[in-house]
Scaffold this active site. Structure first.
Site, short mmCIF file in Angstrom:
data_model
loop_
_atom_site.label_atom_id
_atom_site.label_comp_id
_atom_site.label_asym_id
_atom_site.label_seq_id
_atom_site.Cartn_x
_atom_site.Cartn_y
_atom_site.Cartn_z
N CYS A 105 0.84 -1.21 0.00
CA CYS A 105 0.00 0.00 0.00
C CYS A 105 0.87 1.26 0.00
O CYS A 105 1.46 1.61 1.03
CB CYS A 105 -0.92 -0.03 1.23
N CYS A 165 0.01 4.03 2.49
CA CYS A 165 0.38 3.62 3.85
C CYS A 165 1.81 4.07 4.18
O CYS A 165 2.11 4.52 5.29
CB CYS A 165 0.29 2.11 4.02
#
Length: 291
Positions: A38, A41
């Protein structure tokens, strides 16, 4: 990802209840649900870590790797990453999904987390900053607080004397400096402060800067005017101009008034201190002129 600290750590299915649920009764805990694949993230996590550290122990950050901790993901119904949930008193109380700017994250936290009380400023450090900004009266006020608690503080006394000198209280400033115990730790600062008093006292007896500049415009070889202008500049903290003028005078006539330009350059080095960039530059130039 971000480095663990006492307030920033990874949690697993085995440690979640202890490190998040139970811990949230002592302090709020942000839970960052993330995954290696991700990209948002990886942008968000360092920001969360920075924000957490700014709370100086009033907030914790627990990181959940969703690729590994599927049981926790299912328990809280996490559907998108990154997702951040704030736990307090054993319950999720707020949160958000997706990367957010710092201002929005802090706004969310304001309602739930107490910011640490600001540390009391060090009076000496504050006075030094004020003095550097030519805010002498304010610096003096800070130093009076310091000296009321520690009247033998050498650095405080030296700076206090410099404030007095800038206000024209040369006699009082000299009395303060005479009371400072000279030791190796403060030798250079004391010499610098005494040099400042000397420059201010000398400048008061000299023609003003405009007159001296006029004399030099008519005769660039007027060594007396060049030296006196440097003293006026030193009294007004125009250090670079003064150093430049003194060095040029030294190169042109190093024997002027029994080597006075050289002696004065060394006094200015004491006044500014060895770490000052002008001292580094002009020591090198003086060395080159000498040898």
């Amino acid at each position: 990802m971000s480095q663990d600290t006492p307030y920033i750590y990874d949690v697993t299915v085995n440690t979640f209840d202890q490190q998040v649920i139970e811990k949230s009764f002592q302090q709020p805990v942000l839970v960052d649900f993330w995954a290696e694949w991700c990209a948002p993230c990886k942008v968000l996590m360092p920001l969360l870590a920075q924000i957490t550290e700014s709370y100086q122990g009033n907030l914790a950050l627990a990181k959940v790797n969703c690729d590994i901790e599927q049981e926790i993901v299912g328990r809280f119904g996490i559907r998108s990453l990154p997702t951040v949930v704030l736990f307090k008193d054993g319950q999720p109380v707020d949160g958000f999904a997706g990367a957010q700017p710092e201002s929005e994250i802090r706004k969310l936290l304001e309602a739930h987390v107490q910011m640490p009380a600001p540390r009391a400023a060090d009076p000496l450090q504050l006075a030094q900053e004020l003095f550097a900004e030519s805010r002498f009266a304010e610096a003096e006020a800070q130093l009076k607080v310091l000296l009321s608690e520690d009247n033998g503080n050498a650095r405080g006394l030296i700076l206090y004397a410099r404030c007095l000198a800038e206000r024209g209280e040369l006699g009082e400033a000299r009395t303060v400096l005479d009371a400072v115990k000279s030791d190796d730790a403060h030798k250079a600062e004391l010499a610098g402060a005494k040099a400042q008093l000397t420059f201010l006292a000398q400048a008061a007896q000299l023609p003003d800067g405009a007159e001296l500049k006029s004399r030099l415009a008519q005769n660039p070889q007027d060594d007396q005017a060049a030296y006196q202008l440097a003293i006026q500049q030193l009294a007004r903290q125009q250090y670079e101009a003064a150093l430049d003028g003194l060095l040029k005078l030294f190169i042109r006539n190093r024997s002027y008034d029994e080597g006075l330009p050289h002696k004065t350059l060394l006094q200015v080095f004491d006044l500014l201190g060895n770490d000052h960039p002008l001292v580094t530059t002009y020591r090198r130039k003086l060395f080159a002129a000498l040898y």
